[in-house]
Design a protein around this motif. Sequence first.
Motif, mmCIF file in Angstrom:
data_model
loop_
_atom_site.group_PDB
_atom_site.id
_atom_site.type_symbol
_atom_site.label_atom_id
_atom_site.label_comp_id
_atom_site.label_asym_id
_atom_site.label_seq_id
_atom_site.Cartn_x
_atom_site.Cartn_y
_atom_site.Cartn_z
ATOM 1 N N UNK A 102 0.876 -0.891 -0.296
ATOM 2 C CA UNK A 102 -0.224 0.154 0.439
ATOM 3 C C UNK A 102 1.068 0.889 0.302
ATOM 4 N N UNK A 103 2.075 1.365 0.268
ATOM 5 C CA UNK A 103 3.056 2.026 0.523
ATOM 6 C C UNK A 103 3.744 2.760 -1.386
ATOM 7 N N UNK A 104 3.940 1.787 -1.779
ATOM 8 C CA UNK A 104 3.874 1.882 -3.887
ATOM 9 C C UNK A 104 3.391 3.547 -3.757
ATOM 10 N N UNK A 105 2.247 4.017 -3.632
ATOM 11 C CA UNK A 105 1.574 5.549 -3.972
ATOM 12 C C UNK A 105 2.688 6.324 -3.661
ATOM 13 N N UNK A 106 2.304 6.396 -2.003
ATOM 14 C CA UNK A 106 3.225 7.068 -1.320
ATOM 15 C C UNK A 106 4.307 6.976 -1.763
ATOM 16 N N UNK A 107 5.026 6.622 -2.052
ATOM 17 C CA UNK A 107 7.036 6.265 -1.543
ATOM 18 C C UNK A 107 7.393 6.759 -3.597
ATOM 19 N N UNK A 108 6.193 6.532 -4.613
ATOM 20 C CA UNK A 108 6.794 7.353 -6.019
ATOM 21 C C UNK A 108 6.924 8.788 -5.401
ATOM 22 N N UNK A 109 5.543 8.706 -4.922
ATOM 23 C CA UNK A 109 5.354 10.735 -4.779
ATOM 24 C C UNK A 109 6.992 11.273 -3.971
ATOM 25 N N UNK A 110 6.905 10.371 -3.298
ATOM 26 C CA UNK A 110 8.488 10.504 -2.658
ATOM 27 C C UNK A 110 9.564 10.423 -3.479
ATOM 28 N N UNK A 111 9.784 10.270 -4.323
ATOM 29 C CA UNK A 111 10.494 9.585 -4.820
ATOM 30 C C UNK A 111 10.809 10.734 -6.312
ATOM 31 N N UNK A 112 9.390 10.789 -6.589
ATOM 32 C CA UNK A 112 9.526 12.487 -7.222
ATOM 33 C C UNK A 112 9.628 14.324 -6.620
ATOM 34 N N UNK A 113 9.215 14.348 -5.448
ATOM 35 C CA UNK A 113 9.729 15.160 -4.652
ATOM 36 C C UNK A 113 10.619 15.583 -4.996
ATOM 37 N N UNK A 114 11.035 14.453 -4.546
ATOM 38 C CA UNK A 114 13.073 13.994 -4.739
ATOM 39 C C UNK A 114 13.985 14.092 -5.952
ATOM 40 N N UNK A 115 13.240 13.770 -7.199
ATOM 41 C CA UNK A 115 13.471 14.158 -8.605
ATOM 42 C C UNK A 115 13.179 15.798 -8.740
ATOM 43 N N UNK A 116 12.375 16.058 -8.728
ATOM 44 C CA UNK A 116 12.042 16.945 -9.541
ATOM 45 C C UNK A 116 11.816 18.778 -9.335
ATOM 46 N N UNK A 117 11.930 18.258 -7.663
ATOM 47 C CA UNK A 117 12.044 19.622 -6.535
ATOM 48 C C UNK A 117 13.135 20.574 -6.982
ATOM 49 N N UNK A 118 12.968 22.181 -6.574
ATOM 50 C CA UNK A 118 13.742 22.587 -6.640
ATOM 51 C C UNK A 118 14.835 22.450 -5.321
ATOM 52 N N UNK A 119 16.153 23.332 -5.677
ATOM 53 C CA UNK A 119 17.623 23.298 -4.804
ATOM 54 C C UNK A 119 16.863 23.298 -3.943
ATOM 55 N N UNK A 120 17.564 22.423 -2.756
ATOM 56 C CA UNK A 120 16.777 22.599 -1.116
ATOM 57 C C UNK A 120 18.287 22.485 -0.264
ATOM 58 N N UNK A 121 18.716 23.727 0.488
ATOM 59 C CA UNK A 121 20.801 23.234 0.711
ATOM 60 C C UNK A 121 20.281 22.432 1.684
ATOM 61 N N UNK A 122 19.415 22.077 2.648
ATOM 62 C CA UNK A 122 19.641 21.070 3.668
ATOM 63 C C UNK A 122 19.790 20.194 3.262
ATOM 64 N N UNK A 123 18.932 19.131 2.268
ATOM 65 C CA UNK A 123 19.214 17.972 1.841
ATOM 66 C C UNK A 123 20.292 17.862 0.199
ATOM 67 N N UNK A 124 21.370 19.250 -0.319
ATOM 68 C CA UNK A 124 21.223 19.308 -1.313
ATOM 69 C C UNK A 124 23.185 17.996 -1.245
ATOM 70 N N UNK A 125 23.548 17.588 -2.114
ATOM 71 C CA UNK A 125 24.969 17.101 -1.704
ATOM 72 C C UNK A 125 25.225 16.649 -3.311
ATOM 73 N N UNK A 126 25.758 17.579 -3.308
ATOM 74 C CA UNK A 126 26.939 17.571 -5.512
ATOM 75 C C UNK A 126 25.433 17.877 -6.378
ATOM 76 N N UNK A 127 24.694 18.365 -6.270
ATOM 77 C CA UNK A 127 23.881 19.258 -6.618
ATOM 78 C C UNK A 127 22.633 17.868 -6.924
ATOM 79 N N UNK A 128 22.134 16.175 -6.234
ATOM 80 C CA UNK A 128 21.561 15.683 -5.288
ATOM 81 C C UNK A 128 20.595 15.978 -4.439
ATOM 82 N N UNK A 129 19.518 15.492 -4.637
ATOM 83 C CA UNK A 129 18.331 16.036 -3.388
ATOM 84 C C UNK A 129 18.473 14.665 -2.435
#
Length: 892
Positions: free
Chosen positions: A212-239
């Motif tokens: 049942x977590x598959x849709x939630x995990x897909x949304x989490x992954x999408x937010x990480x890949x397509x989100x804007x720059x986040x200095x708190x979580x950014x590591x070499x331009x990868x969120x």
Amino acid sequence: MSIKLRELIRQVRASKTAAEERAVITKECAMIRTAFKEEDVTYRHRNVAKLLYIHMLGYPSHFGQIECLKLIASPRFAEKRIGYLGLNVLLDENQEILMLVTNSLKIDLKHRNQYIVGLALASLGNICSSDMARDLAPEVQDLLKNANPYVRKKASLCALRIVQKVPELAEDFVDPAIGVMRDRNHAVLLTGADLCIAVASTAKRHCRKLKVLVPKLVRILKSLVLSAFSPEHDVNNVTDPFLQVRVLRLLRLLGAGDAEATERMSDMLAQVATNTDGAKNVGNAVLYECVHTILGVEAESGLRVLAINILGRFLARHDNNTRYVALQALRMVVDSDAAAVNRHRETIVQCLKDVDISIRRQALELIYAIVNDGNIRTLAREMLNYLVVTDPEFKTDLCSKIAFVVGKFAPNRKYHLETLLTMLSIAGNYVKPEVENQVVHLITKSPELHTYLAHKLYAMIRDDMSQAALIRVAVWAIGELGQHLRRPPPPESGSSESPLDKEVVDMLAQVLRLHSADRTTRSMVMAALLKLSVRLGDAAQVDRIRELLAVHRSSLDVELQQRSVEFGALLGDSYASLRPGLVEPVPALDESVIKARVEATTDVHDQLAVDSDEEDDEDDDTDEETDEEDEEEESEEEEQERGRGGRHGRRAKPARAAAAPVPAPAPAPAPAPAHEIDLLGMFGGSAAAPAPAPAPASMPSTGGLDDIFASLGAATAAAPAPAPAPAPAASAASGGDLLGMLGGGASLSPSPPATPSTPSTAPAAVAATAGSGFPPATVFNEGGVSIVFAFSKPVPGSAHLTQIESRASNALGGPVTDFSLQAAVPKYVKLQLAPASGSVLAPAGGSVTQAIRLSNSAQGQKGLAMRIKVAFKRPDGAVVDKVVTVPFPPGL
């Protein structure tokens, strides 16, 4: 009062020798022990902190474990922190004292201070035992629902430890883990993903609940890949690459074998594979995990090709770690997506030229896996090129792999042989004997290439004699195919004209003189020279060959000396007519038939070994009883022997299987010593009476009858001529006793009692029996199939040789198929079993014949013994598989 921690560290660092350091530590440990005994509460946390430093230096610190528990029970946070630190450093999950801290942990897990709760969760996650996990699991479940993200993060890691220690508790953490994954805090999501991975790995039913977590995990992954720059979580331009890797790993577990879940995540996986920057190692880590996820779920072919292409790009990087993991991943998917992996064949081949040996080995394993009918020529050439530069310790394994793939995918036999010969010319000193045998077998099966191969192999060893395997194969081929060297060479063989007979013999003489040639090589050269004496047309070379063979007549190597003498005799004029037949070319071998015979023979020997083990215990008991009786009779019989003026020494004991006592005053023949019948026990014989020994010398002469029977290896059972009553036959002769020992005597009828005869007639009777041969024996009669053995002595004057003609007959109305006969003999008998004339017995009298030759090295001391295994399939489909003992007639 003891000193402070920083002062202790200063003193230890100031110590110039190990003795000074030990003195400082010993003095401080004594002061700490005194403080513990005096219950110094004020400086207890300081003493435990110093004790932790002493433990780090490698000195004993077990006496402070109880003080850690007292600090944990303290209400002050500073003391609790030192107490929990000491608990993690000085104790482990196997300490019995750990159960005393369970109650303190339970109290601290319910504390209002989040940092005290965090200390308890961290300690429980580090040293949790199975009992503690069961006791404190409910408190941890409650903390997974806590509103504080700090507590939920610590509780997730603690729950992970509990699930690993007690997998049956995983079901209790399924719902809390699903709740944790709905959090927005990255730290909580990271630890929650680890908890979900551990729960899903314990059982498939938990994995189904977590889907049942598959849709939630897909949304989490999408937010990480397509989100804007986040200095708190950014590591070499990868969120947050750590969270991305955990989410991808959890998706791989949930999507394995589930097409519906895979469909929901396919688009997101494609976006991660496309949008992630692979220029830095951080992006490579995410891409590598994404590739594993794509290949681990039920992804469509296009997505799998995309994943394999990413691995292909990894191979083009300069970083060896990236290339190594890419080769490993490609090796895992080559079985399911060989066509996609083959697109990167050129890149994989380039890895064979890498400086790093680990990269080269992984590339070689991958090339070995992707070889097929379409790329065998290219990849075999690359493997041969790599064989030139690889380290010697890898050449043997590489040669075996090249031989295997070429044998499996070679387009034709000529290419197959050319590749193997090239391999022998590169690494002939490293190939296994099986590869040499494979080349020889291929040559025998390729008569259309014999002229080409003879000239090619001659040219190869003429130019290079450094590879031992190539020399052996070439020498064998020249001996077998020597007549083809007189024909015009094919253009592609590398020879412009046929060599002279003298040149061929000179080259073999050169091989014979090589210092690197071992006994096997020299033996093959001598055999080749013998064959060339018939195949070459120059008669003058026969004398040259005779001279070369004569060199080894005095060799220290017995094998070479024997070959030299025997081959020299064959080159004499007396064997000129037989020589062409003796050196005929070896016919092509049928591998399937040979393999079947080897397996069948192995089965027979395994069964005989089992029989031998079962009977060894019975033989030991019988031997002990016999030895006691023999010792009592020995001294008495020696006195009788000396009184009669007979031979001195220990005499054999009387046979206990005699039907009646011998009326002669002399003692009855004795059984053979135990060492003479030990080998017969391994044939599954029963503990029947042993064979009687030869008659004593004091018995009256019967005109050479004793000597004749002794030459035949049998004991005389007839009474002396003056005796009025006929002597009973103890199962006819020693042959009967031997068969009784083997359990096969029942198939022969006992011989009639010997009648008194004059000395003039007894030798004639024996001579007639020996001259007319031996009566045939039915050794098997079961299931409608009977086997009759006809015995004969093939060479006059060689009593140790026995020829057996076996004839199997079918009395059934239908054909008997899969007929086979195998034999086993003791060590003192040599066996030659010729192939059977067929494996099918025609109905109503059909037969199959087979020749057997036995050589008894203990002739006159031990009789022949043999067991046979008969197997066949009846017309009704029933399979008969029996092991029987052969009843040999007396005198063999």
